[in-house]
Scaffold this motif. Structure first.
Motif, mmCIF file in Angstrom:
data_model
loop_
_atom_site.group_PDB
_atom_site.id
_atom_site.type_symbol
_atom_site.label_atom_id
_atom_site.label_comp_id
_atom_site.label_asym_id
_atom_site.label_seq_id
_atom_site.Cartn_x
_atom_site.Cartn_y
_atom_site.Cartn_z
ATOM 1 N N ASN A 142 1.219 -1.295 -0.160
ATOM 2 C CA ASN A 142 -0.008 -0.355 0.134
ATOM 3 C C ASN A 142 0.669 0.873 -0.207
ATOM 4 O O ASN A 142 0.392 2.119 -0.062
ATOM 5 C CB ASN A 142 -1.358 0.036 1.041
ATOM 6 N N TRP A 143 1.882 1.381 0.643
ATOM 7 C CA TRP A 143 2.525 2.282 0.801
ATOM 8 C C TRP A 143 3.359 2.706 -0.345
ATOM 9 O O TRP A 143 4.037 3.755 -1.339
ATOM 10 C CB TRP A 143 3.904 2.799 1.499
ATOM 11 N N ALA A 144 4.437 1.605 -1.098
ATOM 12 C CA ALA A 144 4.420 1.650 -2.891
ATOM 13 C C ALA A 144 3.699 2.299 -3.530
ATOM 14 O O ALA A 144 3.929 3.100 -4.335
ATOM 15 C CB ALA A 144 5.567 -0.164 -3.267
ATOM 16 N N LEU A 145 1.720 1.901 -3.265
ATOM 17 C CA LEU A 145 1.429 2.720 -4.329
ATOM 18 C C LEU A 145 0.856 4.184 -3.716
ATOM 19 O O LEU A 145 0.275 4.508 -4.907
ATOM 20 C CB LEU A 145 0.083 1.343 -4.035
ATOM 21 N N THR A 146 1.396 4.540 -2.729
ATOM 22 C CA THR A 146 1.502 6.162 -2.827
ATOM 23 C C THR A 146 2.572 6.312 -3.753
ATOM 24 O O THR A 146 2.323 8.150 -3.498
ATOM 25 C CB THR A 146 1.552 6.597 -1.486
ATOM 26 N N GLN A 147 3.449 6.088 -3.629
ATOM 27 C CA GLN A 147 4.147 6.370 -4.634
ATOM 28 C C GLN A 147 4.113 7.143 -5.861
ATOM 29 O O GLN A 147 5.294 7.343 -6.746
ATOM 30 C CB GLN A 147 5.474 6.299 -3.913
ATOM 31 N N LEU A 148 3.242 6.768 -6.255
ATOM 32 C CA LEU A 148 3.687 6.726 -7.594
ATOM 33 C C LEU A 148 2.888 7.306 -8.850
ATOM 34 O O LEU A 148 2.824 8.946 -8.161
ATOM 35 C CB LEU A 148 1.412 5.707 -7.927
ATOM 36 N N GLY A 149 3.661 7.692 -9.410
ATOM 37 C CA GLY A 149 4.305 8.774 -10.313
ATOM 38 C C GLY A 149 5.847 9.618 -10.129
ATOM 39 O O GLY A 149 5.983 10.784 -10.966
ATOM 40 N N LYS A 150 6.156 9.621 -9.405
ATOM 41 C CA LYS A 150 7.302 9.772 -8.502
ATOM 42 C C LYS A 150 8.945 9.050 -9.758
ATOM 43 O O LYS A 150 8.465 8.232 -9.772
ATOM 44 C CB LYS A 150 8.004 9.360 -7.506
ATOM 45 N N PRO A 151 9.372 10.787 -9.682
ATOM 46 C CA PRO A 151 11.243 9.869 -10.923
ATOM 47 C C PRO A 151 11.454 8.488 -10.542
ATOM 48 O O PRO A 151 11.450 8.674 -9.528
ATOM 49 C CB PRO A 151 11.240 11.338 -11.487
ATOM 50 N N TYR A 152 11.517 8.547 -11.783
ATOM 51 C CA TYR A 152 12.415 7.274 -11.645
ATOM 52 C C TYR A 152 14.436 7.872 -11.198
ATOM 53 O O TYR A 152 14.582 8.562 -12.550
ATOM 54 C CB TYR A 152 12.619 6.153 -12.530
ATOM 55 N N VAL A 153 15.467 7.833 -10.638
ATOM 56 C CA VAL A 153 16.284 8.448 -11.485
ATOM 57 C C VAL A 153 17.695 7.474 -10.206
ATOM 58 O O VAL A 153 17.236 6.846 -9.071
ATOM 59 C CB VAL A 153 16.337 9.381 -10.366
ATOM 60 N N TRP A 154 18.608 6.552 -10.961
ATOM 61 C CA TRP A 154 19.711 5.851 -11.122
ATOM 62 C C TRP A 154 20.085 5.878 -8.997
ATOM 63 O O TRP A 154 20.267 7.138 -9.081
ATOM 64 C CB TRP A 154 20.581 5.707 -12.438
ATOM 65 N N ALA A 155 20.447 5.415 -8.579
ATOM 66 C CA ALA A 155 20.607 5.454 -7.131
ATOM 67 C C ALA A 155 20.303 5.485 -5.907
ATOM 68 O O ALA A 155 20.543 5.807 -5.374
ATOM 69 C CB ALA A 155 22.372 5.618 -7.045
ATOM 70 N N ALA A 156 18.895 6.258 -6.665
ATOM 71 C CA ALA A 156 17.479 6.895 -5.460
ATOM 72 C C ALA A 156 16.881 5.880 -4.658
ATOM 73 O O ALA A 156 16.852 4.851 -5.086
ATOM 74 C CB ALA A 156 16.462 8.383 -6.220
ATOM 75 N N ALA A 157 16.672 6.590 -3.139
ATOM 76 C CA ALA A 157 16.326 5.894 -2.585
ATOM 77 C C ALA A 157 14.693 7.192 -1.712
ATOM 78 O O ALA A 157 14.908 6.374 -0.762
ATOM 79 C CB ALA A 157 16.902 5.348 -1.482
ATOM 80 N N GLY A 158 15.022 7.708 -2.282
ATOM 81 C CA GLY A 158 13.852 8.851 -2.037
ATOM 82 C C GLY A 158 13.519 9.632 -1.175
ATOM 83 O O GLY A 158 15.028 9.925 -1.172
ATOM 84 N N PRO A 159 13.055 10.140 -0.911
ATOM 85 C CA PRO A 159 11.208 10.695 -0.868
ATOM 86 C C PRO A 159 10.744 10.651 -2.621
ATOM 87 O O PRO A 159 9.671 11.056 -2.121
ATOM 88 C CB PRO A 159 10.892 11.331 0.088
ATOM 89 N N GLU A 160 11.808 11.755 -2.958
ATOM 90 C CA GLU A 160 10.617 12.280 -4.307
ATOM 91 C C GLU A 160 11.417 11.106 -5.464
ATOM 92 O O GLU A 160 10.337 11.406 -6.685
ATOM 93 C CB GLU A 160 11.531 13.601 -4.754
ATOM 94 N N THR A 161 12.518 10.767 -5.360
ATOM 95 C CA THR A 161 12.830 9.860 -6.704
ATOM 96 C C THR A 161 13.581 8.092 -6.563
ATOM 97 O O THR A 161 13.177 8.467 -5.014
ATOM 98 C CB THR A 161 13.988 10.407 -7.008
ATOM 99 N N TYR A 162 13.064 7.351 -6.679
ATOM 100 C CA TYR A 162 13.154 5.876 -6.528
ATOM 101 C C TYR A 162 14.605 5.643 -7.918
ATOM 102 O O TYR A 162 14.325 5.371 -9.049
ATOM 103 C CB TYR A 162 12.442 4.918 -6.094
ATOM 104 N N ASP A 163 15.023 4.456 -7.325
ATOM 105 C CA ASP A 163 14.905 3.122 -8.207
ATOM 106 C C ASP A 163 14.050 2.227 -8.105
ATOM 107 O O ASP A 163 13.546 2.566 -7.048
ATOM 108 C CB ASP A 163 17.201 3.230 -8.672
ATOM 109 N N CYS A 164 14.461 1.386 -8.970
ATOM 110 C CA CYS A 164 13.535 -0.067 -8.405
ATOM 111 C C CYS A 164 14.381 -0.985 -7.267
ATOM 112 O O CYS A 164 13.404 -0.787 -5.931
ATOM 113 C CB CYS A 164 14.100 -1.312 -9.709
ATOM 114 N N SER A 165 15.295 -0.812 -6.510
ATOM 115 C CA SER A 165 15.178 -1.590 -5.438
ATOM 116 C C SER A 165 15.609 -0.825 -4.195
ATOM 117 O O SER A 165 15.698 -0.672 -3.011
ATOM 118 C CB SER A 165 16.875 -2.195 -5.439
ATOM 119 N N GLY A 166 15.313 1.226 -4.465
ATOM 120 C CA GLY A 166 16.021 2.001 -3.430
ATOM 121 C C GLY A 166 13.823 1.967 -3.275
ATOM 122 O O GLY A 166 13.746 2.472 -2.221
ATOM 123 N N LEU A 167 12.932 1.537 -3.934
ATOM 124 C CA LEU A 167 11.473 1.892 -4.032
ATOM 125 C C LEU A 167 11.066 0.954 -3.128
ATOM 126 O O LEU A 167 10.063 0.772 -1.760
ATOM 127 C CB LEU A 167 11.043 1.605 -4.961
#
Length: 359
Positions: A246-271
């Motif tokens: 459910n928390w992951a669903l609240t992050q929809l629409g935030k940009p992918y950025v390599w090596a990012a782990a939030g709160p505004e951008t993520y990569d896959c394992s950061g999310l």
């Protein structure tokens, strides 16, 4: 004063769960986007067919250019051979010309074939001397005729070879011009193909993103409404997995950025790391160790919150290149790639290698 005002302000109320009308509207929007995608897909199929035809034309033009290059090399070889033969003929002409020049010099200096005749007229030595001079005269006239004959022959051969060399040069120039024309045509066709391919891909990606965004919003609203109606827990997953999903669903629409782990951008394992962090499970920011962060789950037993991994070899974490978090109905939330955003997508991809349930 600011602190006092904040303290006196009543706590903000939680946002109400989406209404059935909002969910219906979101689903309708997703259907409309899907219809648009369907219509656009038909156009894209036609465009792709045209692109395939263009690709075939490009290949034909490229091969035509290759053929002209072969003919150009052949023409260059023939011209080189003709030039070499002409150079040899010109050298022979020059050599014979030197013999003729020597003959002319001797004639000018008095050493001519007529000298024995004059000597023979005034000769008092009898018939033996006369016969000797007659023989010398014949030899001299023969040598002179031979020299002039070689000169004539050499000039004729040189003239023929000069014509052949000129023709070979003209053929080489024509082949070069054809090769340049073919090259220009091939380059223009390749550039057009690349441009149309880029446009086609861009149109496809825009349409797909629009549909994915609409579907993601519809699924999110439906999930939030279902949670509200069921007291905050959706069946089909564990309490911890549901919270993470459910928390992951609240992050929809935030940009992918390599090596990012939030709160505004993520990569896959950061999310996925941040999602499971919400329930107190610590994961590394790496698909390699996330793969071993819990038991591996058969795909037919997936629950919400399970991590889905994509790669090539299950026993080698270094080959796993992507991870998403399962949210139910064969869907996952993931941060796809540079230029994209966190969104919902199908889990069924060719590089799906397995799932892990963190603990």
């Amino acid at each position: 004063m600011c602190c006092l005002m904040v303290a006196l302000c009543p706590p903000a109320e939680a946002e109400p769960a989406p209404s059935s009308r909002e969910v219906k509207k979101a689903r309708q929007s997703a259907r409309e986007r899907s219809k648009e995608l369907g219509a656009a897909t038909a156009e894209l199929v036609t465009a792709q067919s045209q692109l395939d035809g263009l690709a075939a034309e490009v290949e034909r033009l490229v091969e035509a250019y290759n053929g002209e290059l072969v003919r150009l090399r052949q023409a260059e070889g023939l011209y080189a051979q003709a030039s070499a033969r002409l150079a040899a003929a010109d050298a022979e002409v020059e050599r014979v010309r030197q013999e003729v020049a020597l003959l002319a010099t001797e004639s000018y200096g008095g050493q001519t074939p007529m000298a024995p005749v004059i000597g023979m007229i005034f000769d008092q030595g009898g018939s033996e001397g006369a016969l000797h001079r007659a023989g010398v005269l014949a030899q001299l006239w023969g040598e002179r005729a031979a020299i002039l004959g070689r000169m004539d022959d050499a000039q004729k051969v040189a003239a023929i070879l000069r014509t052949q060399a000129a023709n070979a040069y003209a053929a080489q120039q024509a082949a070069s011009e054809r090769a340049e024309t073919a090259k220009s045509a091939a380059e223009a066709a390749v550039a057009r193909q690349q441009e149309e391919t880029r446009e086609l891909r861009a149109r496809t990606e825009v349409l797909r993103h629009e549909v994915d965004k609409a579907r993601s919003r519809a699924k999110l609203l439906a999930r939030q409404r279902a949670e509200s109606l069921s007291g905050g827990l959706v069946s089909g997953g564990s309490a911890m997995g549901d919270v993470a999903a459910n928390w992951a669903l609240t992050q929809l629409g935030k940009p992918y950025v390599w090596a990012a782990a939030g709160p505004e951008t993520y990569d896959c394992s950061g999310l996925t790391m941040r999602a499971w962090e919400k329930v107190g499970v610590r994961l590394d920011h790496w698909t390699g160790t996330q793969w071993t962060a819990g038991p591996h789950v058969p795909l037919e037993q997936l629950k919400r919150g399970d991590l889905l991994f994509f790669g090539h070899v299950k026993d080698d974490p270094s080959t796993i290149h992507h991870v998403g978090i399962y949210v139910g109905d064969g869907q996952m939330v993931h941060a796809p790639q540079t230029g994209d955003v966190v969104r919902v997508a199908s889990i069924w991809r060719g590089d799906l290698v397995g799932a892990t349930r963190p603990r």
